[in-house]
Design a protein around this motif. Sequence first.
Motif, PDB file in Angstrom:
ATOM      1  N   GLU A 100     -17.007 -35.912   0.743  1.00 28.10           N
ATOM      2  CA  GLU A 100     -16.130 -37.070   0.852  1.00 28.10           C
ATOM      3  C   GLU A 100     -14.839 -36.834   0.063  1.00 28.10           C
ATOM      4  N   GLU A 101     -14.950 -36.182  -1.106  1.00 31.29           N
ATOM      5  CA  GLU A 101     -13.765 -35.860  -1.897  1.00 31.29           C
ATOM      6  C   GLU A 101     -12.819 -34.946  -1.123  1.00 31.29           C
ATOM      7  N   GLN A 102     -13.373 -34.143  -0.214  1.00 29.42           N
ATOM      8  CA  GLN A 102     -12.578 -33.236   0.607  1.00 29.42           C
ATOM      9  C   GLN A 102     -12.115 -33.882   1.915  1.00 29.42           C
ATOM     10  N   ASP A 103     -12.379 -35.209   2.055  1.00 31.57           N
ATOM     11  CA  ASP A 103     -12.021 -35.962   3.265  1.00 31.57           C
ATOM     12  C   ASP A 103     -12.727 -35.439   4.510  1.00 31.57           C
ATOM     13  N   ALA A 104     -13.883 -34.788   4.323  1.00 35.24           N
ATOM     14  CA  ALA A 104     -14.632 -34.244   5.458  1.00 35.24           C
ATOM     15  C   ALA A 104     -15.541 -35.290   6.095  1.00 35.24           C
ATOM     16  N   LEU A 105     -15.850 -36.359   5.360  1.00 36.56           N
ATOM     17  CA  LEU A 105     -16.727 -37.403   5.873  1.00 36.56           C
ATOM     18  C   LEU A 105     -16.484 -38.685   5.097  1.00 36.56           C
ATOM     19  N   VAL A 106     -17.123 -39.754   5.557  1.00 41.49           N
ATOM     20  CA  VAL A 106     -17.094 -41.042   4.867  1.00 41.49           C
ATOM     21  C   VAL A 106     -18.522 -41.432   4.555  1.00 41.49           C
ATOM     22  N   ARG A 107     -18.820 -41.609   3.277  1.00 42.73           N
ATOM     23  CA  ARG A 107     -20.188 -41.974   2.899  1.00 42.73           C
ATOM     24  C   ARG A 107     -20.490 -43.418   3.271  1.00 42.73           C
ATOM     25  N   THR A 108     -21.705 -43.650   3.714  1.00 39.64           N
ATOM     26  CA  THR A 108     -22.211 -44.984   3.990  1.00 39.64           C
ATOM     27  C   THR A 108     -23.512 -45.146   3.219  1.00 39.64           C
ATOM     28  N   ARG A 109     -24.044 -46.342   3.216  1.00 39.02           N
ATOM     29  CA  ARG A 109     -25.323 -46.542   2.545  1.00 39.02           C
ATOM     30  C   ARG A 109     -26.405 -45.742   3.271  1.00 39.02           C
TER      31      ARG A 109
ATOM     32  N   ASP B  85     -31.208 -35.803  -4.417  1.00 49.02           N
ATOM     33  CA  ASP B  85     -30.095 -35.690  -5.363  1.00 49.02           C
ATOM     34  C   ASP B  85     -29.081 -34.641  -4.900  1.00 49.02           C
ATOM     35  N   THR B  86     -29.592 -33.519  -4.385  1.00 53.86           N
ATOM     36  CA  THR B  86     -28.701 -32.474  -3.872  1.00 53.86           C
ATOM     37  C   THR B  86     -27.929 -32.988  -2.660  1.00 53.86           C
ATOM     38  N   ALA B  87     -28.628 -33.676  -1.766  1.00 55.62           N
ATOM     39  CA  ALA B  87     -27.978 -34.236  -0.584  1.00 55.62           C
ATOM     40  C   ALA B  87     -26.880 -35.215  -0.989  1.00 55.62           C
ATOM     41  N   ARG B  88     -27.169 -36.064  -1.971  1.00 58.90           N
ATOM     42  CA  ARG B  88     -26.189 -37.048  -2.427  1.00 58.90           C
ATOM     43  C   ARG B  88     -24.974 -36.362  -3.042  1.00 58.90           C
ATOM     44  N   ARG B  89     -25.211 -35.338  -3.885  1.00 66.31           N
ATOM     45  CA  ARG B  89     -24.087 -34.636  -4.523  1.00 66.31           C
ATOM     46  C   ARG B  89     -23.212 -33.931  -3.487  1.00 66.31           C
ATOM     47  N   ASP B  90     -23.853 -33.352  -2.476  1.00 66.51           N
ATOM     48  CA  ASP B  90     -23.083 -32.669  -1.428  1.00 66.51           C
ATOM     49  C   ASP B  90     -22.241 -33.666  -0.623  1.00 66.51           C
ATOM     50  N   LEU B  91     -22.803 -34.836  -0.335  1.00 71.55           N
ATOM     51  CA  LEU B  91     -22.046 -35.852   0.404  1.00 71.55           C
ATOM     52  C   LEU B  91     -20.848 -36.330  -0.412  1.00 71.55           C
ATOM     53  N   ILE B  92     -21.039 -36.494  -1.717  1.00 74.70           N
ATOM     54  CA  ILE B  92     -19.935 -36.899  -2.592  1.00 74.70           C
ATOM     55  C   ILE B  92     -18.826 -35.853  -2.551  1.00 74.70           C
TER      56      ILE B  92
END
Length: 237
Positions: A29-38, A19-26
Amino acid sequence: KHQRISADDIVTLFDVSRDTARRDLIKLEEQDALVRTRGGAILPSAHGEYRSYNDRLQYVSEEKRAIGKLAAALVRKGDHIILDSSTTVQACAEYLHQKDCTVITNSIHSADTLSNHSAVDIHLLGGRLQKEQRYLYGPSVFEALDHYYVNKAFIGVGGIARQGLYSGVEDGKIKYKMMQQAEQVIVLADHSKLNRRSMYRFADWSHVNLFITDQPLSAEWREFLMKQQVEILIPEI
């Protein structure tokens, strides 16, 4: 280092919950630092730049292939269709091998892929070669498109927002012309393109009939597209 990471890697490397990993990725992504994938994330291309076509082809995801397969399933015997030069539309071309149809495209890669399919009649739009992205552009492409009217145009994007569809300037101008020459316009984009804008908006939603993406949309997006009379399709992945 590897341009991509999985949620499992994050859990292991940083000793945190999924859950922490998922929240950090979100948040990233909001900061345009990465693109989430499945199952994880990839690094985006540099701001304002597009990776080369061959580079992007190496990162065609399972989601893009599922979108492409569903798009190809919409093609009927005898259809005349336009394919643009995006990698998601390239995934559609790969599933047209059993289709008796006519394809008009400015994509060198799509034309090469389809050349192995005897049932597909290929019309390659001639023009100046964009070497990095492997598509043809220029006045002769627009002049040639003027002579075609097709059943369906399959269009990929660099980004999508409520204001419309985004891409590079030269590519976007061609996409818009392709949309004008089609009875039905089908936009293909995975979830990473949502709520992302670039410098050039090539069309608004009034030009789109169908949107194929890989994940369920938010209630706000569904309501917006319903008002725009855009149908939504999501493949089984």
